[in-house]
Motif scaffolding. Structure first.
Motif, mmCIF file in Angstrom:
data_model
loop_
_atom_site.group_PDB
_atom_site.id
_atom_site.type_symbol
_atom_site.label_atom_id
_atom_site.label_comp_id
_atom_site.label_asym_id
_atom_site.label_seq_id
_atom_site.Cartn_x
_atom_site.Cartn_y
_atom_site.Cartn_z
ATOM 1 N N LEU A 291 55.908 30.555 -26.674
ATOM 2 C CA LEU A 291 56.034 29.854 -25.393
ATOM 3 C C LEU A 291 54.653 29.569 -24.803
ATOM 4 N N GLY A 292 53.733 30.500 -24.966
ATOM 5 C CA GLY A 292 52.382 30.304 -24.462
ATOM 6 C C GLY A 292 51.708 29.092 -25.073
ATOM 7 N N TYR A 293 51.834 28.937 -26.383
ATOM 8 C CA TYR A 293 51.215 27.780 -27.036
ATOM 9 C C TYR A 293 51.945 26.479 -26.714
ATOM 10 N N GLU A 294 53.269 26.542 -26.570
ATOM 11 C CA GLU A 294 54.011 25.353 -26.125
ATOM 12 C C GLU A 294 53.542 24.942 -24.720
ATOM 13 N N THR A 295 53.382 25.920 -23.856
ATOM 14 C CA THR A 295 52.936 25.676 -22.487
ATOM 15 C C THR A 295 51.517 25.119 -22.485
ATOM 16 N N LEU A 296 50.674 25.673 -23.332
ATOM 17 C CA LEU A 296 49.298 25.199 -23.433
ATOM 18 C C LEU A 296 49.260 23.736 -23.881
ATOM 19 N N GLY A 297 50.104 23.377 -24.843
ATOM 20 C CA GLY A 297 50.169 21.992 -25.290
ATOM 21 C C GLY A 297 50.595 21.053 -24.172
ATOM 22 N N GLU A 298 51.594 21.469 -23.399
ATOM 23 C CA GLU A 298 52.031 20.653 -22.272
ATOM 24 C C GLU A 298 50.940 20.575 -21.206
ATOM 25 N N TYR A 299 50.273 21.682 -20.966
ATOM 26 C CA TYR A 299 49.169 21.695 -20.002
ATOM 27 C C TYR A 299 48.081 20.704 -20.408
ATOM 28 N N PHE A 300 47.690 20.718 -21.686
ATOM 29 C CA PHE A 300 46.646 19.805 -22.145
ATOM 30 C C PHE A 300 47.062 18.345 -21.964
ATOM 31 N N ALA A 301 48.322 18.022 -22.205
ATOM 32 C CA ALA A 301 48.800 16.648 -22.010
ATOM 33 C C ALA A 301 48.721 16.244 -20.536
ATOM 34 N N VAL A 302 49.148 17.157 -19.655
ATOM 35 C CA VAL A 302 49.104 16.891 -18.220
ATOM 36 C C VAL A 302 47.655 16.764 -17.745
ATOM 37 N N GLU A 303 46.808 17.679 -18.183
ATOM 38 C CA GLU A 303 45.419 17.678 -17.743
ATOM 39 C C GLU A 303 44.635 16.493 -18.285
ATOM 40 N N ALA A 304 44.980 15.992 -19.456
ATOM 41 C CA ALA A 304 44.312 14.799 -19.974
ATOM 42 C C ALA A 304 44.584 13.612 -19.045
ATOM 43 N N LYS A 305 45.814 13.491 -18.588
ATOM 44 C CA LYS A 305 46.159 12.411 -17.652
ATOM 45 C C LYS A 305 45.416 12.582 -16.331
ATOM 46 N N ARG A 306 45.443 13.812 -15.800
ATOM 47 C CA ARG A 306 44.770 14.078 -14.534
ATOM 48 C C ARG A 306 43.279 13.802 -14.643
ATOM 49 N N SER A 307 42.679 14.259 -15.706
ATOM 50 C CA SER A 307 41.242 14.118 -15.904
ATOM 51 C C SER A 307 40.808 12.657 -15.981
ATOM 52 N N VAL A 308 41.542 11.877 -16.744
ATOM 53 C CA VAL A 308 41.167 10.466 -16.884
ATOM 54 C C VAL A 308 41.389 9.712 -15.564
ATOM 55 N N LEU A 309 42.442 10.049 -14.842
ATOM 56 C CA LEU A 309 42.669 9.413 -13.540
ATOM 57 C C LEU A 309 41.537 9.753 -12.568
ATOM 58 N N GLU A 310 41.127 11.017 -12.544
ATOM 59 C CA GLU A 310 40.055 11.436 -11.646
ATOM 60 C C GLU A 310 38.727 10.798 -12.019
ATOM 61 N N ALA A 311 38.518 10.549 -13.294
ATOM 62 C CA ALA A 311 37.271 9.928 -13.736
ATOM 63 C C ALA A 311 37.234 8.439 -13.413
ATOM 64 N N GLU A 312 38.403 7.813 -13.366
ATOM 65 C CA GLU A 312 38.435 6.357 -13.258
ATOM 66 C C GLU A 312 38.853 5.812 -11.889
#
Length: 194
Positions: A125-146
Motif C-alpha cells: 500500500l505504501g508503494y501504491e500510495t507513493l506512486g499516486e503521490y508522485f502523479a499528483v505532485e508532478a501535476k502540482r509542480s508543473v502548474l506551480e512552475a508555469e
C-alpha cells in the motif's frame, strides 16, 4: 515498515472478528507494529471504515449478521483504498477466485505470520500510495512552475490536488521505511519549461 517515533504515526489496522478473544489476540500480536482498532461485527467495521483512514483490514469471513464476505463486497463497491487480509477458519474453495482480498490466512495463525502479512500489505500500500503521490505532485509542480500564484489560489481543483498530495505524502510516510530519499529524488526532477 517504519519504526515510529513519538511524532510519527504508525500504519492503521482494523481487526474484524466476532470472536472477541481472537480479535484481541491479533491486536496484541500487532502491538508496536501498527495502531490497531478492533470491532466484533461487519456493520461496525463498515461504519469505522467510512469514518477513518484504515490501511489494512484483517477480516474474518464467518460472522453473524454481516459476514466477512459481505463486508469485503461492500468495500469493493466503495473502492476502499487499503488492503484486506482474510483471516479465517473457513477453508478456501474456488469461490476465492472472485473475491477482492489481498491475502488469505487460515486459522490458527502464528503470531509472526500475522505480523509479516500486515507488514507486507503495508509496504504494498505504501508503494501504491507513493506512486499516486508522485502523479499528483508532478501535476502540482508543473502548474506551480508555469502559472502565477494568484491564478492557482483561485482554482478549486488545484486546491484539491494540493490537499490530496499532502494526504498521500503523510500516508506514504506512515507506511514506508524512511521514504525521504524517494521524495528528494522526485523533487529534484526539473518539470518546469525552459
Amino acid at each position: 515498515m517504519p519504526e515510529a517515533t513519538e511524532s510519527e504515526a504508525l500504519p492503521t489496522v482494523l481487526i474484524v472478528d466476532d470472536e472477541k478473544e481472537v480479535a484481541d489476540a491479533y491486536a496484541l500480536r500487532l502491538r508496536g507494529l501498527c495502531d490497531v482498532q478492533t470491532v466484533y461485527d461487519g456493520s461496525s467495521a463498515l461504519e469505522l471504515l467510512e469514518a477513518e483512514e484504515i490501511d489494512v483490514v484483517l477480516l474474518d469471513r464467518h460472522m453473524p449478521g454481516l459476514s466477512g464476505d459481505e463486508v469485503l463486497a461492500e468495500l469493493d463497491e466503495r473502492d476502499y483504498y487499503g488492503r484486506v487480509i482474510m483471516i479465517t477458519a473457513i477453508d478456501p474453495g474456488f469461490d476465492v477466485l472472485d473475491m477482492p482480498f489481498d491475502d488469505y490466512l487460515c486459522k490458527p495463525v502464528e503470531r509472526e505470520d500475522v505480523r509479516t502479512a500486515v507488514e507486507h500489505q503495508c509496504s504494498i500500500l505504501g508503494y501504491e500510495t507513493l506512486g499516486e503521490y508522485f502523479a499528483v505532485e508532478a501535476k502540482r509542480s508543473v502548474l506551480e512552475a508555469e502559472l502565477p500564484a494568484s491564478e492557482l489560489e483561485a482554482h478549486d481543483e488545484y486546491a484539491d490536488l494540493k490537499r490530496r498530495g499532502n494526504q498521500l505524502r503523510r500516508r506514504a510516510r506512515r507506511l514506508l521505511d524512511d521514504p525521504r530519499d524517494l521524495f528528494e529524488t522526485f523533487d529534484a526532477v526539473g518539470r518546469e519549461g525552459r
